[in-house]
Motif scaffolding. Structure first.
Motif, short mmCIF file in Angstrom:
data_model
loop_
_atom_site.label_atom_id
_atom_site.label_comp_id
_atom_site.label_asym_id
_atom_site.label_seq_id
_atom_site.Cartn_x
_atom_site.Cartn_y
_atom_site.Cartn_z
N VAL A 177 -3.15 -4.65 4.70
CA VAL A 177 -2.69 -5.92 4.12
C VAL A 177 -2.81 -7.03 5.17
N LEU A 178 -3.40 -8.15 4.74
CA LEU A 178 -3.45 -9.34 5.58
C LEU A 178 -2.30 -10.24 5.15
N PRO A 179 -1.22 -10.26 5.92
CA PRO A 179 -0.02 -11.00 5.48
C PRO A 179 -0.22 -12.52 5.58
N VAL B 111 0.83 -1.20 0.00
CA VAL B 111 0.00 0.00 0.00
C VAL B 111 0.86 1.25 0.00
N VAL B 112 0.42 2.26 -0.74
CA VAL B 112 1.10 3.56 -0.79
C VAL B 112 0.05 4.64 -0.99
N CYS B 113 0.41 5.89 -0.78
CA CYS B 113 -0.41 7.01 -1.24
C CYS B 113 0.55 7.95 -1.95
N THR B 114 0.49 7.95 -3.29
CA THR B 114 1.45 8.78 -4.04
C THR B 114 1.05 10.26 -4.00
N LEU B 115 -0.22 10.55 -3.70
CA LEU B 115 -0.68 11.95 -3.75
C LEU B 115 -0.47 12.68 -2.43
N CYS B 116 -0.52 11.94 -1.32
CA CYS B 116 -0.22 12.59 -0.03
C CYS B 116 0.37 11.51 0.88
N SER B 117 -0.40 11.03 1.87
CA SER B 117 0.14 9.97 2.73
C SER B 117 -1.02 9.26 3.41
N ILE C 118 1.38 -3.10 5.89
CA ILE C 118 1.47 -2.15 4.75
C ILE C 118 1.91 -2.94 3.52
N GLY C 119 2.61 -4.05 3.77
CA GLY C 119 3.08 -4.89 2.66
C GLY C 119 4.56 -4.76 2.39
#
Lengths: 204, 220
Positions: A169-171, A106-112, A195-196
């Motif tokens: 994320v479910l690892p 998971v990421v947020c490229t636009l903010c966080s 988060i992965g």
């Protein structure tokens, strides 16, 4: 207001960010617009009360109980409400499951954007330009920087949280932890694993 | 900045890292959250305010410096305080002070959040599995305005993965043009569609995309 006609009053504040915050806080307190005690309360909440332990509790349960996992993936909000894990930046949660075939990040490229009620305030690396710019283009190289190497036939799927849906994320539960109980498991499920960018059992 | 070249290696956290690296980080976050209670702007407006920082400041400022600088601009733009007060604070009750967030209300406000899902008439235009193409990543209402379609997926073909129902539309909400809720979808893209030299062409990227950011693509 479009970008090009925006006024930039911030340049009137001291350039040292510590002094900048102080100046703004003082101006707002004097006008009765913020209460320093409320600021302390907000900080205490995210420093001491809400953090990755919440997410780990839910994930540990899901890894040990198939029915719970199915319900969590199907309708997480109901379950999170029962646990008291709703709140700001966690209004719409979706749980995405890692499998031997697919690894999610998971990421947020636009903010966080980040699931605050489950993981707390995001770590510095999650908010960094380095992670936000690179993980969508070279996720495998980024994973290596976290010490994670995936099997060659595992596909990677990166989730860019551009809206108000927050992903957890479910690892995968490694075989060597199959006998752990819920409490033991929740101790070794790291923030990064949810988060992965880590696997269960990795240090971090 | 998704996909930008030139950034160096990520520095993963160490287990001794604190939630807030510096005391002022915590203060910046708290001041930003607390002023939200004055109800003079919404989340999309505050995101847009951060994006409106001059590019040279945006690149140079640290994460929470962006927050606090954008907040200062927002407070002035919305007429809450005058920039003179930044350096010369005035001891005078503000008309909005009755909305001040109190310590006793913090837990309630933080646990309540602000859901963005809305009921709308009309069913979603796209179905799971359908092929779609994104449009240019620009705000259609305001030139240079806020949008949540990342540049790196503009004009790319992808596939609908999830329908999330309707959500507040940031492109209007950030500019006082109302919530105008639209159906929101998770769309998957093959990395080979996004990058000339993908790291692994069978990996995928999922992005949450509002309905009007896309058009249908006729499958061959």
């Amino acid at each position: 207001m479009p970008h090009d006609v925006e006024k930039h009053s911030h340049s009137l504040l001291p350039s040292d960010p510590e002094l900048k915050v102080k100046a703004l806080e003082t101006a707002l307190v004097k006008r009765g617009l913020i209460d320093p005690a409320a600021l302390d309360e907000i900080i205490d909440t995210y420093q001491n009360k809400i953090g990755p332990k919440n997410g780990a509790t839910i994930v540990a349960k899901a890894l040990l109980d198939k029915n719970f996992k199915k319900a969590l993936i199907g309708d997480p909000m109901q379950i999170l409400e029962k646990h008291g894990f709703l709140g700001r930046q966690g209004e719409h949660i979706k749980v995405i499951e890692n499998t031997p075939e697919l690894h999610n990040i998971v990421v947020c490229t636009l903010c966080s954007c980040y699931p605050w009620p489950l993981l707390g305030i995001p770590p510095t690396w999650y908010k960094s330009d380095e992670y936000r710019s690179r993980v969508v283009r070279e996720p495998r190289k980024c994973l290596l920087e976290f010490g994670v190497t995936l099997p060659e036939n595992t596909k990677v799927r990166v989730w860019d949280s551009t809206a108000e849906i927050r992903y957890l994320v479910l690892p995968i539960l490694p075989d060597k932890y199959k006998d752990f109980d819920e409490e033991q498991l929740s101790e070794i499920i790291s923030r990064d694993a949810m988060i992965g960018t880590a696997l269960i059992g990795d240090q971090s | 900045m998704g996909g930008r070249y030139g950034d160096v290696a990520i520095q993963p956290a160490s287990i001794t890292d604190k939630t807030f690296k510096e005391t002022w980080h915590a203060r910046a976050l708290a001041v930003t959250l607390a002023t939200g209670s004055l109800r003079q702007w919404n989340l999309d407006m505050s995101r847009h305010a951060r994006e409106c920082l001059p590019p040279k400041d945006y690149c140079a400022f640290s994460y929470y410096d962006k927050w606090i600088s954008a907040l200062a601009n927002l407070l002035v733009a919305k007429g809450v305080i005058s920039p003179d007060e930044f350096l010369d604070p005035i001891q005078k009750m503000h008309p909005l002070s009755s909305r001040k967030l109190l310590a006793a209300d913090v837990a309630g406000v933080l646990s309540k959040g602000a859901p963005t899902s809305r009921s709308v008439e009309g069913s979603p235009k796209f179905l799971v599995g359908q092929s779609v193409k994104t449009r240019r990543a620009d705000n259609k209402f305001i030139s240079g305005g806020h949008t949540r379609l990342p540049k790196y997926v503009e004009r790319c073909e992808g596939k609908i993965e999830i329908c999330h129902g309707a959500h507040v539309f940031p492109d209007t909400h950030a500019h006082d043009l109302g919530e105008q809720p639209e159906h929101l979808y998770t769309v998957s893209f093959l990395t080979s569609e996004l990058w000339e030299s993908p790291e692994n062409p069978s990996d995928t990227l999922c992005v949450d995309i509002w309905e009007s950011y896309m058009e249908p693509v006729n499958d061959p």
